[in-house]
Enzyme design. Structure first.
Site, PDB file in Angstrom:
ATOM      1  N   SER A 174       0.779  -1.150   0.066  1.00 29.84           N
ATOM      2  CA  SER A 174      -0.181  -0.028   0.015  1.00 29.84           C
ATOM      3  C   SER A 174       0.858   1.200  -0.005  1.00 29.84           C
ATOM      4  CB  SER A 174      -1.073   0.083   1.160  1.00 29.84           C
ATOM      5  OG  SER A 174      -2.125   0.925   0.924  1.00 29.84           O
ATOM      6  N   ASP A 229      -9.487  -6.275  -4.588  1.00 27.88           N
ATOM      7  CA  ASP A 229      -9.092  -4.995  -3.619  1.00 27.88           C
ATOM      8  C   ASP A 229     -10.085  -3.958  -3.934  1.00 27.88           C
ATOM      9  OD1 ASP A 229      -7.673  -2.679  -2.626  1.00 27.88           O
ATOM     10  OD2 ASP A 229      -5.778  -3.566  -3.328  1.00 27.88           O
ATOM     11  N   HIS A 252      -7.161  -6.169  -0.286  1.00 29.02           N
ATOM     12  CA  HIS A 252      -6.084  -5.298   0.080  1.00 29.02           C
ATOM     13  C   HIS A 252      -4.970  -5.802   0.960  1.00 29.02           C
ATOM     14  CE1 HIS A 252      -4.380  -1.411  -0.406  1.00 29.02           C
ATOM     15  NE2 HIS A 252      -4.163  -0.917   0.949  1.00 29.02           N
TER      16      HIS A 252
END
Length: 284
Positions: free
Chosen positions: A131, A236, A264
């Site tokens: 991320s 995601d 995610h």
């Protein structure tokens, strides 16, 4: 972006969080931890393994080595790799200082991570970035091509689109999250600091939308020379599929691996599959 996003859409994250935190307790006996002064701040880090291949783990927004990478610190091959996780400045145990989000916060995190590895005695190393940590990894690889052996990024983006802004705005107000979704971060930061820091993160990431093409690090992608694996969870909800496709196109020689059931937090939810994929890539 951190693990704890989109309230009910991440209802299954609770179990993954518990697995990660449980893992953090089971690997403690084989982990060295401490703080290292880097660029004027004391950065908390954990190190495990004795392999010849050093690897730095880069967490997501408001994340830390323990909340974000328990299964990796526990289970990545300790004979082949030396694994280092750290809490970026203002996150987790790298406080004080309080976290802020100036226009160069990804550049700052990248420099901190690289300089931490230097301070720990590693001359060349690989990066695993999730991320926001994936963005930090790309900045670090673009700025320091001679230091980075290989790189794996997932749940990451090189620019901010209007679609992304809509996603960020949807999670801005943590009071609208379920209590069980807020709890892990509130345990780390306290309810008030978490809410304030999260909102600051939303504003911090949104500021890139005002740059040409919404660039976070577009201009650095052509400078990345290390072998790069981009992993994307096809479910995601925070990172649309055009982002990994963009990275694949603009990072020379990169490859893309899709996980059909991945969200995610794919490295927590499917830790065994993820760890094997990463080990095979780093050893290739």
């Amino acid at each position: 972006m951190a693990l704890f996003l989109l309230g009910g859409r991440f209802s299954k994250c609770r179990a993954a969080i518990k697995r990660a935190m449980t893992a953090s307790h089971t690997y403690c006996s084989s982990v060295t931890s401490g703080k290292q002064k880097v660029n004027g701040v004391d950065l908390y880090y954990e190190q495990t393994g004795k392999g010849k291949h050093p690897v730095l783990l880069l967490p997501g927004a408001l994340g830390s080595t323990r909340t974000d990478f328990g299964p990796q610190l526990k289970s990545l091959n300790k004979e082949r790799f030396t694994v280092v996780g750290f809490d970026p400045r203002g996150y987790g145990r790298s406080r004080p200082p309080d976290r802020d989000f100036p226009p160069d916060f990804f550049e700052r995190d990248a420099k901190d991570g690289v300089d931490l590895m230097k301070a720990l005695g590693f001359g060349k190393f690989s990066l695993l970035g999730w991320s926001d940590g994936g963005i930090t990894a790309m900045v670090a690889a673009g700025r320091n091509p001679d230091l980075i052996s290989k790189m794996v990024v997932w749940g990451s983006n090189a620019f901010v689109s209007q679609h992304d802004l809509n996603l960020y705005d949807a999670v801005r107000d943590v009071s609208k999250w379920s209590s069980r979704m807020r709890q892990p971060m509130e345990e780390v930061y306290g309810a008030e600091v978490f809410a304030k820091t999260w909102e600051a993160w939303v504003d911090g990431i949104a500021q890139y939308a005002h740059r040409p093409e919404g660039s976070i690090c577009i201009e650095l992608l052509p400078l990345i020379t290390c072998p790069t694996l981009v992993i994307h969870g096809e479910k995601d909800p925070m990172v649309p599929s055009f982002h990994p496709q963009y990275l694949l196109k603009h990072i020379k020689g990169s490859r893309l691996h899709l996980m059909p059931e991945g969200k995610h937090n794919l490295h927590l939810r499917f830790a065994d599959e993820f760890n094997k994929l990463v080990e095979d890539f780093l050893d290739d």
